[in-house]
Write a protein that holds these residues in place. Sequence first.
Motif, PDB file in Angstrom:
ATOM      1  N   MET A   7       0.752  -1.313   0.024  1.00 54.70           N
ATOM      2  CA  MET A   7       0.062  -0.095  -0.059  1.00 54.70           C
ATOM      3  C   MET A   7       0.892   1.283   0.187  1.00 54.70           C
ATOM      4  N   LEU A   8       0.268   2.131  -0.494  1.00 58.97           N
ATOM      5  CA  LEU A   8       1.045   3.572  -0.771  1.00 58.97           C
ATOM      6  C   LEU A   8       0.606   4.502   0.372  1.00 58.97           C
ATOM      7  N   SER A   9       1.538   5.361   0.868  1.00 66.44           N
ATOM      8  CA  SER A   9       1.221   6.459   1.622  1.00 66.44           C
ATOM      9  C   SER A   9       0.488   7.603   0.881  1.00 66.44           C
ATOM     10  N   LEU A  10      -0.224   8.334   1.291  1.00 61.88           N
ATOM     11  CA  LEU A  10      -1.119   9.553   0.718  1.00 61.88           C
ATOM     12  C   LEU A  10      -0.070  10.182   0.073  1.00 61.88           C
ATOM     13  N   ARG A  11       1.331  10.555   0.302  1.00 62.89           N
ATOM     14  CA  ARG A  11       2.360  11.151  -0.254  1.00 62.89           C
ATOM     15  C   ARG A  11       2.864  10.464  -1.590  1.00 62.89           C
ATOM     16  N   GLN A  12       2.738   9.263  -1.315  1.00 61.41           N
ATOM     17  CA  GLN A  12       3.423   8.446  -2.507  1.00 61.41           C
ATOM     18  C   GLN A  12       2.356   8.397  -3.542  1.00 61.41           C
ATOM     19  N   GLU A  13       0.857   8.315  -3.188  1.00 67.44           N
ATOM     20  CA  GLU A  13      -0.128   8.430  -4.011  1.00 67.44           C
ATOM     21  C   GLU A  13       0.021   9.638  -4.796  1.00 67.44           C
ATOM     22  N   GLU A  14       0.415  10.878  -4.188  1.00 69.53           N
ATOM     23  CA  GLU A  14       0.559  12.250  -4.892  1.00 69.53           C
ATOM     24  C   GLU A  14       1.493  12.092  -5.769  1.00 69.53           C
ATOM     25  N   LEU A  15       2.759  11.305  -5.379  1.00 70.62           N
ATOM     26  CA  LEU A  15       3.797  11.349  -6.478  1.00 70.62           C
ATOM     27  C   LEU A  15       3.688  10.649  -7.581  1.00 70.62           C
ATOM     28  N   LEU A  16       2.820   9.481  -7.466  1.00 69.82           N
ATOM     29  CA  LEU A  16       2.344   8.698  -8.378  1.00 69.82           C
ATOM     30  C   LEU A  16       1.458   9.317  -9.457  1.00 69.82           C
TER      31      LEU A  16
ATOM     32  N   THR B 257      11.037  17.612   1.184  1.00 69.16           N
ATOM     33  CA  THR B 257      12.453  17.873   0.613  1.00 69.16           C
ATOM     34  C   THR B 257      12.779  16.664  -0.506  1.00 69.16           C
ATOM     35  N   SER B 258      13.669  17.182  -1.246  1.00 68.67           N
ATOM     36  CA  SER B 258      14.235  16.294  -2.261  1.00 68.67           C
ATOM     37  C   SER B 258      14.715  15.119  -1.795  1.00 68.67           C
TER      38      SER B 258
ATOM     39  N   THR C 212      11.872  16.686 -12.292  1.00 67.51           N
ATOM     40  CA  THR C 212      12.965  16.384 -11.221  1.00 67.51           C
ATOM     41  C   THR C 212      12.592  16.363  -9.865  1.00 67.51           C
ATOM     42  N   GLY C 213      13.596  15.851  -9.073  1.00 68.33           N
ATOM     43  CA  GLY C 213      13.124  15.656  -7.866  1.00 68.33           C
ATOM     44  C   GLY C 213      12.769  16.962  -7.108  1.00 68.33           C
ATOM     45  N   GLU C 214      13.562  17.956  -7.540  1.00 67.48           N
ATOM     46  CA  GLU C 214      13.422  19.279  -6.736  1.00 67.48           C
ATOM     47  C   GLU C 214      12.106  19.692  -7.243  1.00 67.48           C
ATOM     48  N   GLU C 215      11.688  19.420  -8.342  1.00 66.65           N
ATOM     49  CA  GLU C 215      10.306  20.076  -8.934  1.00 66.65           C
ATOM     50  C   GLU C 215       9.164  19.282  -8.087  1.00 66.65           C
TER      51      GLU C 215
ATOM     52  N   THR D 125      13.595   9.093  -1.501  1.00 71.75           N
ATOM     53  CA  THR D 125      13.277   7.833  -0.557  1.00 71.75           C
ATOM     54  C   THR D 125      11.990   7.321  -0.934  1.00 71.75           C
ATOM     55  N   ASP D 126      10.927   8.061  -1.329  1.00 73.22           N
ATOM     56  CA  ASP D 126       9.680   7.541  -1.621  1.00 73.22           C
ATOM     57  C   ASP D 126       9.824   6.840  -3.172  1.00 73.22           C
ATOM     58  N   MET D 127      10.523   7.362  -4.139  1.00 84.29           N
ATOM     59  CA  MET D 127      10.545   6.978  -5.387  1.00 84.29           C
ATOM     60  C   MET D 127      11.398   5.545  -5.494  1.00 84.29           C
TER      61      MET D 127
END
Length: 79
Positions: free
Chosen positions: A1-10, A32-33, A21-24, A38-40
């Motif tokens: 399962m993904l965290s809410l932040r990981q869902e947002e990344l996806l 933070t980048s 980019t990680g910074e974007e 870490t999430d990626m």
Amino acid sequence: MLSLRQEELLRRLMHAEQELTGEEIARLIGVTSRTVQTDMKALKSILEAHGATLHMKRGAGYTLTVEDEHLLKIDDFSY
């Protein structure tokens, strides 16, 4: 399962028209980048089991390639 932040990344990766980019990404979601990195890494292995590949290119950014759209559904990853 993904965290809410990981869902947002996806979601960001799925809708991106070019490499991010990680910074974007960090700026867009307010972390933070290093947190993005870490999430990626965690997302990469999860996505490969669901018909997608996360490409990480140093200096260029992240892209998502979906091989089987039927396997990749954000709802499948949610809490």
